[in-house]
Design a protein around this motif. Structure first.
Motif, PDB file in Angstrom:
ATOM      1  N   SER A 299      74.366  58.584  38.920  1.00 18.96           N
ATOM      2  CA  SER A 299      73.994  59.645  37.993  1.00 18.96           C
ATOM      3  C   SER A 299      74.323  60.974  38.645  1.00 18.96           C
ATOM      4  N   ALA A 300      75.206  61.751  38.013  1.00 22.76           N
ATOM      5  CA  ALA A 300      75.631  63.016  38.607  1.00 22.76           C
ATOM      6  C   ALA A 300      74.434  63.932  38.832  1.00 22.76           C
ATOM      7  N   SER A 301      73.661  64.170  37.775  1.00 22.11           N
ATOM      8  CA  SER A 301      72.506  65.061  37.899  1.00 22.11           C
ATOM      9  C   SER A 301      71.275  64.335  38.419  1.00 22.11           C
TER      10      SER A 301
ATOM     11  N   LEU B 222      70.986  55.027  45.104  1.00 26.99           N
ATOM     12  CA  LEU B 222      71.319  56.034  44.100  1.00 26.99           C
ATOM     13  C   LEU B 222      72.395  56.946  44.670  1.00 26.99           C
ATOM     14  N   VAL B 223      73.475  57.104  43.916  1.00 26.70           N
ATOM     15  CA  VAL B 223      74.546  58.023  44.297  1.00 26.70           C
ATOM     16  C   VAL B 223      74.510  59.193  43.317  1.00 26.70           C
ATOM     17  N   THR B 224      74.287  60.396  43.830  1.00 28.14           N
ATOM     18  CA  THR B 224      74.108  61.564  42.978  1.00 28.14           C
ATOM     19  C   THR B 224      74.530  62.815  43.743  1.00 28.14           C
ATOM     20  N   ARG B 225      74.791  63.881  43.007  1.00 24.98           N
ATOM     21  CA  ARG B 225      75.076  65.171  43.647  1.00 24.98           C
ATOM     22  C   ARG B 225      73.821  66.020  43.779  1.00 24.98           C
ATOM     23  N   ASN B 226      72.720  65.610  43.120  1.00 22.38           N
ATOM     24  CA  ASN B 226      71.545  66.462  42.980  1.00 22.38           C
ATOM     25  C   ASN B 226      70.404  65.968  43.864  1.00 22.38           C
ATOM     26  N   THR B 227      69.972  66.797  44.780  1.00 23.39           N
ATOM     27  CA  THR B 227      68.890  66.391  45.695  1.00 23.39           C
ATOM     28  C   THR B 227      67.519  66.447  45.050  1.00 23.39           C
ATOM     29  N   ASP B 228      67.409  67.092  43.882  1.00 25.56           N
ATOM     30  CA  ASP B 228      66.085  67.332  43.290  1.00 25.56           C
ATOM     31  C   ASP B 228      65.868  66.612  41.962  1.00 25.56           C
TER      32      ASP B 228
ATOM     33  N   ALA C 118      81.939  70.898  44.668  1.00 27.45           N
ATOM     34  CA  ALA C 118      82.136  72.343  44.731  1.00 27.45           C
ATOM     35  C   ALA C 118      81.600  73.025  43.485  1.00 27.45           C
ATOM     36  N   ASP C 119      81.683  72.318  42.357  1.00 26.22           N
ATOM     37  CA  ASP C 119      81.209  72.864  41.086  1.00 26.22           C
ATOM     38  C   ASP C 119      80.186  71.889  40.514  1.00 26.22           C
ATOM     39  N   PRO C 120      78.886  72.177  40.645  1.00 26.42           N
ATOM     40  CA  PRO C 120      77.865  71.217  40.196  1.00 26.42           C
ATOM     41  C   PRO C 120      77.795  71.059  38.690  1.00 26.42           C
ATOM     42  N   LYS C 121      78.395  71.976  37.927  1.00 27.52           N
ATOM     43  CA  LYS C 121      78.377  71.875  36.470  1.00 27.52           C
ATOM     44  C   LYS C 121      79.719  71.347  35.992  1.00 27.52           C
ATOM     45  N   ASP C 122      79.725  70.066  35.641  1.00 22.63           N
ATOM     46  CA  ASP C 122      80.964  69.416  35.233  1.00 22.63           C
ATOM     47  C   ASP C 122      81.529  69.981  33.940  1.00 22.63           C
ATOM     48  N   GLY C 123      80.679  70.488  33.088  1.00 14.23           N
ATOM     49  CA  GLY C 123      81.112  70.726  31.722  1.00 14.23           C
ATOM     50  C   GLY C 123      80.884  69.465  30.920  1.00 14.23           C
ATOM     51  N   TYR C 124      81.639  69.298  29.866  1.00 12.44           N
ATOM     52  CA  TYR C 124      81.383  68.184  28.962  1.00 12.44           C
ATOM     53  C   TYR C 124      81.834  66.852  29.550  1.00 12.44           C
ATOM     54  N   LEU C 125      82.992  66.815  30.211  1.00  9.82           N
ATOM     55  CA  LEU C 125      83.483  65.581  30.814  1.00  9.82           C
ATOM     56  C   LEU C 125      83.251  65.586  32.322  1.00  9.82           C
ATOM     57  N   ALA C 126      83.011  64.424  32.873  1.00 11.73           N
ATOM     58  CA  ALA C 126      82.829  64.299  34.316  1.00 11.73           C
ATOM     59  C   ALA C 126      84.147  64.588  35.023  1.00 11.73           C
ATOM     60  N   THR C 127      84.135  65.556  35.919  1.00 16.87           N
ATOM     61  CA  THR C 127      85.331  65.888  36.692  1.00 16.87           C
ATOM     62  C   THR C 127      84.973  65.955  38.175  1.00 16.87           C
ATOM     63  N   HIS C 128      84.306  67.036  38.585  1.00 15.73           N
ATOM     64  CA  HIS C 128      83.941  67.180  39.999  1.00 15.73           C
ATOM     65  C   HIS C 128      82.980  66.077  40.450  1.00 15.73           C
ATOM     66  N   SER C 129      81.992  65.749  39.637  1.00 17.04           N
ATOM     67  CA  SER C 129      81.041  64.699  40.035  1.00 17.04           C
ATOM     68  C   SER C 129      81.733  63.351  40.132  1.00 17.04           C
TER      69      SER C 129
ATOM     70  N   MET D 185      84.997  62.843  40.757  1.00 12.42           N
ATOM     71  CA  MET D 185      85.835  62.898  41.954  1.00 12.42           C
ATOM     72  C   MET D 185      84.994  62.695  43.209  1.00 12.42           C
ATOM     73  N   SER D 186      83.835  63.337  43.260  1.00 11.70           N
ATOM     74  CA  SER D 186      82.988  63.247  44.439  1.00 11.70           C
ATOM     75  C   SER D 186      82.500  61.823  44.684  1.00 11.70           C
ATOM     76  N   SER D 187      82.006  61.165  43.631  1.00 11.25           N
ATOM     77  CA  SER D 187      81.515  59.784  43.795  1.00 11.25           C
ATOM     78  C   SER D 187      82.633  58.849  44.221  1.00 11.25           C
ATOM     79  N   VAL D 188      83.806  59.012  43.608  1.00 11.71           N
ATOM     80  CA  VAL D 188      84.936  58.132  43.913  1.00 11.71           C
ATOM     81  C   VAL D 188      85.415  58.339  45.346  1.00 11.71           C
ATOM     82  N   VAL D 189      85.549  59.583  45.764  1.00 10.84           N
ATOM     83  CA  VAL D 189      86.028  59.853  47.122  1.00 10.84           C
ATOM     84  C   VAL D 189      85.014  59.354  48.156  1.00 10.84           C
ATOM     85  N   ALA D 190      83.730  59.570  47.888  1.00 11.61           N
ATOM     86  CA  ALA D 190      82.703  59.089  48.820  1.00 11.61           C
ATOM     87  C   ALA D 190      82.785  57.574  48.979  1.00 11.61           C
TER      88      ALA D 190
END
Length: 645
Positions: free
Chosen positions: A91-93, A116-122, A142-153, A155-160
């Motif tokens: 879950s990104a958020s 749990l794999v997420t970008r959000n610590t809270d 780098a950008d915690p707000k993906d917008g409508y489609l998942a992009t940065h989140s 990429m981050s999960s996949v690269v990790a």
């Protein structure tokens, strides 16, 4: 530029990739390696569903074991035990109601490990997972707000995962190589000439078209990315399948609507020939676009998802829709924020899930029954408010484990029974055993306790106090049991080993002696005493007991009840609470507690802990919670049971 929001997100992806130059993938690699040779569930929805699919492919390439990908709703509404399964939540958020619901459900279902794999610590999911003893892996964006489609989140999960799998592989290619490959593909995807080339190849696409994504099964992450993004951005119709499933009837769509269809073929080393065979037979006028991802390994899949984002951008450019901000109806946010799944997860604690599983097994739910969580809550309320004067215990599977039934009960169990006896609790036992149960109890309980303890031997067919040796004080022979034994002696066809125990008021048939163990109750219908209602058959964890129709474990309950003041209740404990089980009657009332199986009746037998804690372990927890109250009565201290979530 017709896709300014999505294009800006894609152009900024290298900034998220750069964060991985300092990322320590070691903890994530350890978590992955710990799941070797185990089944895992991978959970995600929306953009996180893509990451969940990528984990499945990663585990497959590492040979760690099978992975089932599910949505949070599937996780919440399923009810089988997960004690041998690791669960990965994406879950990104980590802060939406469905992520919280899944995080709650996975602990209620007793998962072996939770990640749990997420970008959000809270996020709320972080609090639930950490509070339950799970592991949270925070991935950088780098950008915690993906917008409508998942992009940065995404990429981050996949690269990790890619870097962690490299470390867990024991044959690493190195982070520098992997990050360099991804950076090169990002550069290519963002090149204006490349963007124009992709758009040109898809230039015939119309919003009324159907895109059929026919993919190599090892490219499921890319298939899901395209399917999810096309739907979420409302670009056109989409259908996802694999090559051979396409050949089993789905080709009819291509025949009837070939002018309205574009086929995306996602191929790899193993499926190029399959696609070529299909491609050569398809109508020449049918539009198709093939993407080959070589070996479809971890890196290839990560690169494929960069390609997939570029394809979605090109489709948006052609159709004049910005997938990064396509616009949604006013109801969209309300649907996303709806808490009904989280409410459902709260209504399904382990004991309710346990009961749901039993009802599903018997397929017997009565729609007139109250909701299960209300029934379960009422049973807990009744137990919490009860003044308890006695307790009746099954023996095998309850006082001792089924596997350890030839050993003495644990000292901790004996100590609790002695403590409760001294506190004024009347204690009795109801067992399918004969004299061996009394013999074992006489070894662990003080002699002065024994005359006050009734034991219903042979499932209540022979009632004596614990100080009496029933091998010396035997029950009168029951004629129906004698006739049944004669019938069994003539039915060698039912046995692998023609052997059973015949006592005056009970016949015990070990399941491992039967040719068809689970068919035995049906085969037994041909026995005349059974057909006449003179005997009945019950099952336990290891055997069938055949007893006179009048025999009942409830005889022990009645014996204790007769000596108690009005208003005091009797707790009953057993492990075979299913409808054919030998504890069913003992447990199917408000003060019956199963430490094993439960029945398929909503208002029948229930457990307290679900399937996670059973047998003497569960019993000991409950015994320790039986405490004298302020007015000298014994009550269940529910606060010590750990049932609050």
């Amino acid at each position: 530029m017709t896709t300014p929001v999505l294009t800006a997100k894609l152009d900024a992806l290298p900034t998220t990739l750069d964060l991985f130059l300092a990322y320590d993938a070691g903890p994530l690699a350890v978590s992955l390696a710990d799941g070797a040779r185990r089944h895992s569930l991978s959970i995600g929805s929306g953009g996180s569903a893509i990451a969940a699919e990528y984990l499945a492919r990663c585990r497959d390439t590492l040979g760690l074991g099978p992975t089932t990908v599910q949505t949070p709703m599937q996780l919440v509404t399923d009810y089988h035990d997960l004690s041998e399964t690791d669960v990965w939540l994406f879950s990104a958020s980590g802060d939406n109601p469905d992520a919280a619901a899944a995080s709650q459900a996975v602990f209620d279902r007793k998962a072996r490990k939770v990640y749990l794999v997420t970008r959000n610590t809270d996020g709320s999911a972080v609090r639930i997972v950490e509070g339950g003893g799970g592991t949270v892996h925070i991935v950088p964006v780098a950008d915690p707000k993906d917008g409508y489609l998942a992009t940065h989140s995404l990429m981050s999960s996949v690269v990790a995962l890619l870097l962690a799998c490299d470390g867990a592989s024991r044959d690493p290619r190195g982070a520098a190589h992997l990050l360099g490959s991804l950076a090169s593909r990002l550069t290519e995807m963002r090149d204006p000439a490349h963007r124009a080339s992709i758009a040109a190849r898809l230039s015939s696409l119309r919003r009324s078209d159907t895109v059929v994504i026919a993919g190599d099964s090892h490219l499921r992450p890319l298939s899901v990315l395209l399917d999810t993004s096309i739907w979420e951005a409302s670009l056109c119709h989409v259908q996802t399948t694999d090559f051979r499933n396409l050949a089993h009837g789905r080709h009819g769509w291509l025949h009837h609507r070939q002018d309205e269809t574009l086929v995306f073929a996602l191929t790899g080393t193993d499926t190029r020939a399959t696609w070529k065979a299909i491609n050569d037979l398809l109508p020449p006028s049918l539009r198709r676009h093939a993407v080959d991802q070589r070996s479809c390994g971890r890196l290839d899949n990560a690169l494929a998802m960069i390609d997939g984002l570029g394809i979605i951008e090109a489709m948006g450019t052609i159709l004049g829709i910005d997938p990064g901000k396509p616009g949604i109806g006013e109801f969209g946010r309300a649907i996303y924020d709806d808490h009904s799944l989280a409410d459902l997860a709260q209504a399904l604690p382990p004991n309710v899930r346990h009961k749901r599983a039993a009802i599903a097994k018997s397929d017997s739910h009565d729609p007139a029954d109250d909701p299960l969580h209300l029934i379960g809550r009422e049973r807990l309320r009744a137990l919490a408010e009860a003044d308890i004067g006695g307790a009746v215990f099954d023996y095998d599977g309850t006082i001792v484990t089924t596997a350890g039934r030839y050993s003495a009960p644990d000292k901790e169990i004996a100590d609790e029974l002695i403590r409760l006896h001294k506190a004024g609790l009347r204690i009795g036992f109801a067992t399918g055993r004969g004299g061996s149960a009394g013999e074992e109890l006489r070894k662990i309980l003080p002699a002065d306790m024994l005359p006050s303890i009734p034991i219903g031997y042979y499932n209540g067919g022979h009632l004596r106090t614990a100080d009496v040796d029933v091998d010396e004080d035997r029950a009168p022979a029951d004629s129906a049991i004698t006739e049944t034994a004669a019938w069994l002696n003539e039915r060698s066809d039912l046995f692998l080993c023609h052997s059973f125990k015949h006592r005056e008021v009970q016949i015990t048939v070990d399941m491992d002696k039967l040719r068809y163990p689970y068919r035995f109750p049906v085969d037994f219908e041909g026995c005349a005493p059974f057909a006449a209602g003179l005997v009945r058959i019950m099952g336990s964890g290891h055997s069938y007991d055949i007893v006179p129709a009048a025999s009942s474990k409830l005889s022990v309950v009645q014996a204790i009840k007769a000596e108690l003041p009005v208003g005091l209740e009797i707790l009953c404990f057993g492990d075979s609470g299913s409808r054919p089980g030998n504890d069913h009657a003992l447990l199917s009332h408000p003060y019956g507690i199963s430490v094993g199986d439960v029945c398929g009746a909503a208002n029948g037998c229930w457990s307290l802990f679900g399937a996670g804690s059973v047998g003497p372990e569960a019993l000991l927890t409950i015994l320790r919670a039986l405490l004298p109250s302020d007015v000298g009565r014994i009550r269940v201290d529910f606060g010590s049971l750990g049932l609050d979530r």
